[in-house]
Motif scaffolding. Structure first.
Motif, PDB file in Angstrom:
ATOM      1  N   ALA A  45       0.823  -1.208   0.000  1.00  0.00           N
ATOM      2  CA  ALA A  45       0.000   0.000   0.000  1.00  0.00           C
ATOM      3  C   ALA A  45       0.860   1.261   0.000  1.00  0.00           C
ATOM      4  O   ALA A  45       1.689   1.458   0.891  1.00  0.00           O
ATOM      5  N   GLY A  46       0.652   2.090  -1.004  1.00  0.00           N
ATOM      6  CA  GLY A  46       1.338   3.369  -1.090  1.00  0.00           C
ATOM      7  C   GLY A  46       2.847   3.259  -1.197  1.00  0.00           C
ATOM      8  O   GLY A  46       3.554   4.216  -0.924  1.00  0.00           O
ATOM      9  N   ARG A  47       3.353   2.108  -1.568  1.00  0.00           N
ATOM     10  CA  ARG A  47       4.789   1.820  -1.676  1.00  0.00           C
ATOM     11  C   ARG A  47       5.509   1.971  -0.337  1.00  0.00           C
ATOM     12  O   ARG A  47       6.690   2.238  -0.277  1.00  0.00           O
ATOM     13  N   TRP A  48       4.762   1.811   0.754  1.00  0.00           N
ATOM     14  CA  TRP A  48       5.365   1.843   2.077  1.00  0.00           C
ATOM     15  C   TRP A  48       5.990   0.487   2.384  1.00  0.00           C
ATOM     16  O   TRP A  48       5.457  -0.559   2.018  1.00  0.00           O
ATOM     17  N   ARG A  49       7.077   0.528   3.056  1.00  0.00           N
ATOM     18  CA  ARG A  49       7.759  -0.702   3.458  1.00  0.00           C
ATOM     19  C   ARG A  49       6.863  -1.495   4.405  1.00  0.00           C
ATOM     20  O   ARG A  49       6.206  -0.941   5.277  1.00  0.00           O
ATOM     21  N   GLU A  50       6.866  -2.812   4.238  1.00  0.00           N
ATOM     22  CA  GLU A  50       6.140  -3.713   5.131  1.00  0.00           C
ATOM     23  C   GLU A  50       7.149  -4.643   5.800  1.00  0.00           C
ATOM     24  O   GLU A  50       8.093  -5.104   5.165  1.00  0.00           O
ATOM     25  N   LEU A  51       6.928  -4.883   7.081  1.00  0.00           N
ATOM     26  CA  LEU A  51       7.811  -5.757   7.844  1.00  0.00           C
ATOM     27  C   LEU A  51       7.042  -6.961   8.357  1.00  0.00           C
ATOM     28  O   LEU A  51       5.852  -6.865   8.655  1.00  0.00           O
ATOM     29  N   LEU A  52       7.731  -8.075   8.454  1.00  0.00           N
ATOM     30  CA  LEU A  52       7.146  -9.298   8.983  1.00  0.00           C
ATOM     31  C   LEU A  52       7.429  -9.341  10.483  1.00  0.00           C
ATOM     32  O   LEU A  52       8.582  -9.490  10.912  1.00  0.00           O
ATOM     33  N   GLY A  53       6.388  -9.158  11.287  1.00  0.00           N
ATOM     34  CA  GLY A  53       6.532  -9.118  12.742  1.00  0.00           C
ATOM     35  C   GLY A  53       7.024 -10.431  13.313  1.00  0.00           C
ATOM     36  O   GLY A  53       6.621 -11.508  12.886  1.00  0.00           O
ATOM     37  N   GLY A  54       7.913 -10.335  14.284  1.00  0.00           N
ATOM     38  CA  GLY A  54       8.391 -11.512  15.005  1.00  0.00           C
ATOM     39  C   GLY A  54       9.327 -12.417  14.239  1.00  0.00           C
ATOM     40  O   GLY A  54       9.616 -13.521  14.687  1.00  0.00           O
ATOM     41  N   ALA A  55       9.831 -11.972  13.087  1.00  0.00           N
ATOM     42  CA  ALA A  55      10.643 -12.858  12.267  1.00  0.00           C
ATOM     43  C   ALA A  55      12.140 -12.578  12.358  1.00  0.00           C
ATOM     44  O   ALA A  55      12.946 -13.413  12.000  1.00  0.00           O
ATOM     45  N   GLY A  56      12.534 -11.417  12.835  1.00  0.00           N
ATOM     46  CA  GLY A  56      13.945 -11.048  12.862  1.00  0.00           C
ATOM     47  C   GLY A  56      14.701 -11.663  14.024  1.00  0.00           C
ATOM     48  O   GLY A  56      14.119 -12.145  14.993  1.00  0.00           O
ATOM     49  N   ILE A  57      16.009 -11.627  13.912  1.00  0.00           N
ATOM     50  CA  ILE A  57      16.886 -12.156  14.946  1.00  0.00           C
ATOM     51  C   ILE A  57      17.097 -11.091  16.014  1.00  0.00           C
ATOM     52  O   ILE A  57      17.376  -9.940  15.705  1.00  0.00           O
ATOM     53  N   GLN A  58      16.965 -11.480  17.278  1.00  0.00           N
ATOM     54  CA  GLN A  58      17.207 -10.568  18.392  1.00  0.00           C
ATOM     55  C   GLN A  58      18.583 -10.847  18.975  1.00  0.00           C
ATOM     56  O   GLN A  58      19.060 -11.983  18.947  1.00  0.00           O
ATOM     57  N   ARG A  59      19.198  -9.786  19.510  1.00  0.00           N
ATOM     58  CA  ARG A  59      20.492  -9.974  20.161  1.00  0.00           C
ATOM     59  C   ARG A  59      20.687  -8.917  21.227  1.00  0.00           C
ATOM     60  O   ARG A  59      20.053  -7.863  21.203  1.00  0.00           O
ATOM     61  N   ALA A  60      21.552  -9.239  22.161  1.00  0.00           N
ATOM     62  CA  ALA A  60      21.952  -8.292  23.206  1.00  0.00           C
ATOM     63  C   ALA A  60      23.461  -8.172  23.136  1.00  0.00           C
ATOM     64  O   ALA A  60      24.164  -9.147  22.836  1.00  0.00           O
ATOM     65  N   SER A  61      23.954  -6.985  23.390  1.00  0.00           N
ATOM     66  CA  SER A  61      25.398  -6.792  23.442  1.00  0.00           C
ATOM     67  C   SER A  61      25.726  -5.839  24.580  1.00  0.00           C
ATOM     68  O   SER A  61      24.929  -4.978  24.941  1.00  0.00           O
ATOM     69  N   MET A  62      26.895  -6.035  25.144  1.00  0.00           N
ATOM     70  CA  MET A  62      27.351  -5.166  26.214  1.00  0.00           C
ATOM     71  C   MET A  62      28.777  -4.758  25.930  1.00  0.00           C
ATOM     72  O   MET A  62      29.614  -5.591  25.563  1.00  0.00           O
ATOM     73  N   THR A  63      29.046  -3.478  26.083  1.00  0.00           N
ATOM     74  CA  THR A  63      30.392  -2.933  25.995  1.00  0.00           C
ATOM     75  C   THR A  63      30.736  -2.389  27.367  1.00  0.00           C
ATOM     76  O   THR A  63      29.923  -1.698  27.978  1.00  0.00           O
ATOM     77  N   ALA A  64      31.917  -2.708  27.844  1.00  0.00           N
ATOM     78  CA  ALA A  64      32.335  -2.244  29.159  1.00  0.00           C
ATOM     79  C   ALA A  64      33.820  -1.913  29.127  1.00  0.00           C
ATOM     80  O   ALA A  64      34.584  -2.534  28.383  1.00  0.00           O
TER      81      ALA A  64
END
Length: 136
Positions: A45-64
């Protein structure tokens, strides 16, 4: 909730017999990221980007970064890095809770000036599911 002291944000690594606080940290930064999966097509619709919910990879990172204050936590950090192993870590966020899970130390740097102390910087990347336990 009131403002929290940065010194109370703790990084603890499992040393084989229990969790050990990495001593001497002066600054810490915890980041969460999630990749997006773009499903946009010519009929979006309207050439707006669409994303697939819940499909991406999650990650956590810490710098110290900081200065080593004791040989035990220095040895724990160093041995985990050179082994390339996943180490169980706990990140304690004051008045919020504790994150726990497997992390890999992906960077370990030492530096120092001729008229100052030796400092270090580490980067940890999550290597599996992270759990959260709320503060009591």
């Amino acid at each position: 909730m009131t403002a929290q002291k940065g010194k109370d944000l703790l990084l603890k690594l499992h040393n084989g017999s229990g969790y050990e606080t990495v001593a001497g940290l002066r600054s810490k930064r915890l980041a969460f990221n999630a990749e997006t999966v773009d499903i946009t097509d010519s009929e979006s619709a309207g050439r707006w980007r669409e994303l697939l919910g819940g499909a991406g990879i999650q990650r956590a990172s810490m710098t110290a970064s900081g200065i080593f204050k004791d040989q035990a936590s220095d040895a724990t950090v160093r041995s985990a890095f050179f082994a390339g192993a996943l180490v169980e870590a706990q990140i304690v966020i004051p008045d919020f809770g504790t994150l726990a899970g497997p992390f890999q130390i992906s960077a370990l740097e030492y530096s120092g000036q001729h008229n100052g102390e030796v400092t270090f910087e580490i980067v940890l990347e999550s290597g599996g599911a992270i759990t959260f336990g709320a503060a009591a």
